[in-house]
Each structure stands twice: as structure tokens, then as C-alpha cells.
Design a protein around this motif. Structure first.
Motif, mmCIF file in Angstrom:
data_model
loop_
_atom_site.group_PDB
_atom_site.id
_atom_site.type_symbol
_atom_site.label_atom_id
_atom_site.label_comp_id
_atom_site.label_asym_id
_atom_site.label_seq_id
_atom_site.Cartn_x
_atom_site.Cartn_y
_atom_site.Cartn_z
ATOM 1 N N TYR A 1 -4.803 17.102 -8.692
ATOM 2 C CA TYR A 1 -4.951 15.842 -9.260
ATOM 3 C C TYR A 1 -5.978 15.416 -8.679
ATOM 4 O O TYR A 1 -6.715 15.758 -7.673
ATOM 5 C CB TYR A 1 -3.760 14.867 -8.945
ATOM 6 N N ASP B 1 -9.043 5.334 -5.331
ATOM 7 C CA ASP B 1 -8.573 4.235 -4.416
ATOM 8 C C ASP B 1 -9.916 3.303 -4.397
ATOM 9 O O ASP B 1 -10.880 3.712 -4.038
ATOM 10 C CB ASP B 1 -8.334 4.725 -2.909
ATOM 11 N N TYR C 1 -6.407 -0.796 -5.830
ATOM 12 C CA TYR C 1 -6.227 0.043 -6.762
ATOM 13 C C TYR C 1 -5.774 1.376 -6.133
ATOM 14 O O TYR C 1 -6.815 1.912 -5.337
ATOM 15 C CB TYR C 1 -6.991 0.321 -7.993
ATOM 16 N N SER C 2 -4.801 1.951 -6.359
ATOM 17 C CA SER C 2 -4.674 3.363 -6.038
ATOM 18 C C SER C 2 -3.895 4.417 -7.043
ATOM 19 O O SER C 2 -3.016 3.868 -7.558
ATOM 20 C CB SER C 2 -3.780 3.210 -4.668
ATOM 21 N N GLN C 3 -4.536 5.517 -7.164
ATOM 22 C CA GLN C 3 -3.961 6.702 -7.923
ATOM 23 C C GLN C 3 -3.736 8.023 -7.114
ATOM 24 O O GLN C 3 -4.547 8.506 -6.657
ATOM 25 C CB GLN C 3 -4.992 6.947 -8.981
ATOM 26 N N THR C 4 -2.413 8.128 -6.861
ATOM 27 C CA THR C 4 -2.155 9.334 -6.041
ATOM 28 C C THR C 4 -0.770 9.956 -6.621
ATOM 29 O O THR C 4 -0.167 9.513 -7.421
ATOM 30 C CB THR C 4 -1.866 8.995 -4.638
ATOM 31 N N LEU D 1 1.632 11.264 -11.319
ATOM 32 C CA LEU D 1 0.877 10.332 -10.739
ATOM 33 C C LEU D 1 1.225 8.937 -10.493
ATOM 34 O O LEU D 1 1.916 8.271 -11.637
ATOM 35 C CB LEU D 1 -0.518 10.352 -11.596
ATOM 36 N N LYS D 2 1.123 8.415 -9.827
ATOM 37 C CA LYS D 2 1.671 7.045 -9.195
ATOM 38 C C LYS D 2 0.235 6.158 -9.318
ATOM 39 O O LYS D 2 -0.521 6.345 -8.605
ATOM 40 C CB LYS D 2 2.422 7.076 -8.230
ATOM 41 N N LYS D 3 0.102 5.104 -10.042
ATOM 42 C CA LYS D 3 -0.836 4.272 -9.996
ATOM 43 C C LYS D 3 -0.213 2.877 -9.645
ATOM 44 O O LYS D 3 0.746 2.294 -9.993
ATOM 45 C CB LYS D 3 -1.381 4.225 -11.288
ATOM 46 N N LYS E 1 -1.497 -1.230 -8.755
ATOM 47 C CA LYS E 1 -2.464 -2.418 -8.923
ATOM 48 C C LYS E 1 -1.805 -3.297 -7.776
ATOM 49 O O LYS E 1 -0.646 -3.752 -8.254
ATOM 50 C CB LYS E 1 -2.911 -2.634 -10.135
ATOM 51 N N ASP F 1 3.533 8.609 -14.438
ATOM 52 C CA ASP F 1 3.278 9.207 -15.386
ATOM 53 C C ASP F 1 4.315 9.999 -16.107
ATOM 54 O O ASP F 1 4.444 10.142 -17.298
ATOM 55 C CB ASP F 1 2.310 10.571 -14.898
#
Length: 382
Positions: free
Chosen positions: A82, A86, A107-110, A124-126, A128, A156
Motif C-alpha cells: 500500500y 500522512d 490525515y492518516s492513511q495506513t 486501509l484505514k483512513k 481524519k 476499505d
């Protein structure tokens, strides 16, 4: 690349950086002992990261932030590869001599953790996060404050969309400020959680929206130049909009301590009893009770050693009363140690070892596991 000749920074405001990392995990998906998926439990993870941070004072206002992008790849579970994103920004504002506060967003996407949801599908965990607060010092020894926080979580996988939620909190309080830098006060907080997708239990759709009201004592005690204690605790009531059987109440509190007996030696400890979110396909919150200890030792001007220990027991008793009246909890323990070497002022090499263990009282809703990981990272700031 990690040890260039000494040179001036590119900018006093913007600090670009890059990082390369490698991790070996012998139980990536946090599976039960003896269980495996796709013929393996272990995996090697590679990470390449680039970004920048900045800090810009403008008069009495201070603007800070950072942004980074990460490319993460897995040797065995390659379907989990992935791109992480951030960013964060904060405006630390001041108006006159009596008003100040913060305004910001992150904001974080991991990839989502595997501790409670063991899947080899990419999830994926997003997140805000928006926040703001204001402090009004209306007397040399007294201040009032208020704040607002909004968190939005999105997953997701359709099988985890039950955990999609928005949590909004508002708070207000008043503090007495001592001349030593210590303070004591009270704070009232309301937290509202909204889950757009309910939990499907057979033919029953379980709603999860809730309102949580808190009234807590807030203390910051600067015991000495080397010791500081901080406490936040009091009465908490958590009520669900439709299913009263899932309501919970009691004391929630967190105590933290910092102690630095030497300039190069630092200790911190924490103990807590708090409602905490659970990222699974069955549960969404629990009462967590635990503690942690960390230590950092600057062995030399370039070498730092660190160690940590953490333990938390999550109590689900009563949380599932409307679904299945069962006594259930689990016990999670973590140990870690590492070393950081800074060959130059702007570069670092880091090695870290971690061990995590979980023991559940009942395996109907969770599983126990043992996991060990070793990681190596190299970073440089320009």
C-alpha cells in the motif's frame, strides 16, 4: 548518504527528509499458535518514505506541520502492499495577553492493525482529525478553556465497515494556576459517536451510536525540576441510542508520570482505566485497564538506548449483554528495546526489537497470539 559532510540546512522553515526501513515479523497477522494463512505466518516489510516538516513563526502566531508519503511492500503477503499518506498542520494562535489556542487538522492513511481482525486482505484505514481550542486567562491564577475535536474513521474492507464511525467531542473547563507551573481544574466533556453501518448479528442489526458524558478532575503537578505528574479522571457515562443493555458507566482515569534524574536519563510511566475502541468484526469498544513504562538513556551524544513495557486488560463484560451474556476479557502484553545512532546532526540509524502477546479468557470473539519483530530504519533530514 547517511553521513555527508556537515552543511547548512536547506531552509530554516522547511525540513525535507527521507527514510528507509526494513522489518521482519514472525506473526504478521497475529494468528493463533500453529495457525497460518497462505502457508506462512512471517513476512518481511520494506518501507520507503519521503516528506517534509515546517515551522513558521509570524509575530506571536506559530504555524507548524508535516507531510509524508510512504511506499510499503510485503515479501509474502504482497496483496497488502500500500501507499501511506500522512499530513498535519497546526496554527498556535495568540490574541492579546489573555487569549490563545490551537487550530489544526491531520490525515492518516495506513493499513489497519491485525491484532483484532486477522485477515490477509488489504484493509486501509483512513483517519481524519480536526481540532480547536481556546484558553482565556481572565486572572493571573485562573483560566477557562473550551475545545472541539472531530475524528472520522473509514475502512476499505466491506467486512470491517461496521467500524466506520465519526466521533465528535466538545469540552469546557476551568483551571487554577499555581506560581510553580502546576495547575488543577475540572473539565466537562461530551462525546458523540455515530456508526453509519450497524453490526449484523444473524437477522438482528445491532446499532452502535452512543453519547458519552464525562466530568473529570484535571491535575498537572510539577513536583520538582525532574519530576512531573499529570492526572485526568472522573465519572463517565456511555449511553447507546437504542439498546440500553449496552450502556456502561464508571470511573475513567489516566495518570502519567515523567522523571529525569539525570540530563541523559528519562523515565515515563502511565496507568489508565478508559473506554477504548476495538477494531474487529464483532466488537467495537471495551473497558481497557493497563499500564506502561518507558526509559530513554543518551549513552553518548550520538547513541540513545530505549526500552518499553506495556500491559492492558480489555474487559468486554456487559458490552455484549444484549447479544450474548458472557464473561469475556483479554490480556495483552508488549515489550520492546532499541538503539538509535546519529552519525551526523541530521541523520539517524535505528534498530528495534518488539514482542507482543495476547491471552484471551474466551476464544469465541478473539484469539491469543505471540509475535516477535525486528526493524531497522535509516533517515536523513536535509
Amino acid at each position: 548518504m547517511l553521513a555527508p559532510p556537515a552543511q547548512a540546512d536547506i531552509s530554516d522553515t522547511i525540513k525535507p527528509f527521507v527514510l528507509l526501513g526494513y522489518t521482519h515479523d514472525d506473526n504478521l497477522l497475529r494468528l493463533e499458535d500453529g495457525q497460518q494463512l497462505e502457508g506462512s505466518r512471517a513476512d518481511n516489510i520494506r518501507q520507503a518514505q519521503a516528506g517534509f516538516s515546517f515551522e513558521r513563526p509570524v509575530g506571536r502566531q506559530v504555524f507548524t506541520g508535516s507531510a509524508k508519503v510512504s511506499k510499503v511492500s510485503f515479501d509474502h503477503f504482497s496483496q497488502l502492499d500500500y501507499t501511506g499518506l500522512d499530513y498535519e498542520g497546526t496554527w498556535q494562535w495568540a490574541l492579546g495577553n489573555h487569549l490563545n489556542g490551537h487550530l489544526g487538522a491531520t490525515y492518516s492513511q495506513t493499513i489497519a492493525p491485525f491484532a483484532d481482525f486477522h485477515t490477509n486482505e488489504r484493509n486501509l484505514k483512513k483517519q481524519k482529525h480536526n481540532f480547536g481550542d481556546i484558553f482565556w486567562r481572565f486572572h493571573p491564577s485562573w483560566q477557562a478553556h473550551a475545545g472541539y475535536v472531530s475524528d472520522e474513521f473509514d475502512y476499505d474492507l466491506a467486512s470491517q465497515r461496521f467500524n466506520n464511525r465519526t466521533e465528535k467531542a466538545t469540552d469546557a473547563g476551568i483551571d487554577f494556576l499555581a506560581g510553580t507551573g502546576s495547575r488543577i481544574g475540572v473539565v466537562a466533556r461530551r462525546l458523540k459517536g455515530h456508526y453509519p453501518y450497524g453490526l449484523q448479528q444473524g437477522a438482528v442489526l445491532q446499532e452502535s451510536d452512543y453519547t458519552q458524558d464525562e466530568l473529570k478532575l484535571s491535575v498537572l503537578w510539577r513536583v520538582s525540576d525532574v519530576t512531573q505528574l499529570q492526572f485526568l479522571g472522573g465519572r463517565v457515562e456511555r449511553k447507546h441510542d437504542l439498546v440500553a443493555q449496552r450502556d456502561a458507566s464508571g470511573t475513567n482515569a489516566r495518570l502519567t508520570a515523567q522523571w529525569s534524574p539525570r540530563a541523559r536519563l528519562r523515565f515515563s510511566a502511565a496507568a489508565w482505566r478508559e473506554f477504548t475502541a476495538v477494531e474487529s468484526s464483532v466488537l467495537n469498544y471495551a473497558l481497557g485497564k493497563g499500564g506502561s513504562v518507558t526509559a530513554d538513556w543518551d549513552l553518548t551524544s550520538k547513541i540513545t538506548l530505549n526500552a518499553r513495557a506495556r500491559r492492558e486488560k480489555r474487559d468486554f463484560n456487559g458490552v455484549l449483554a444484549s447479544v450474548l451474556p458472557i464473561s469475556y476479557n483479554d490480556d495483552t502484553r508488549g515489550l520492546g528495546a532499541g538503539v538509535t545512532y546519529a552519525p551526523t546532526r541530521n541523520s539517524q540509524l535505528n534498530a528495534q526489537y518488539n514482542r507482543d502477546t495476547r491471552d484471551p479468557s474466551n476464544r469465541l470473539f478473539s484469539s491469543g497470539y505471540h509475535a516477535n519483530s525486528v526493524s531497522f530504519n535509516a533517515s536523513i533530514q536535509f
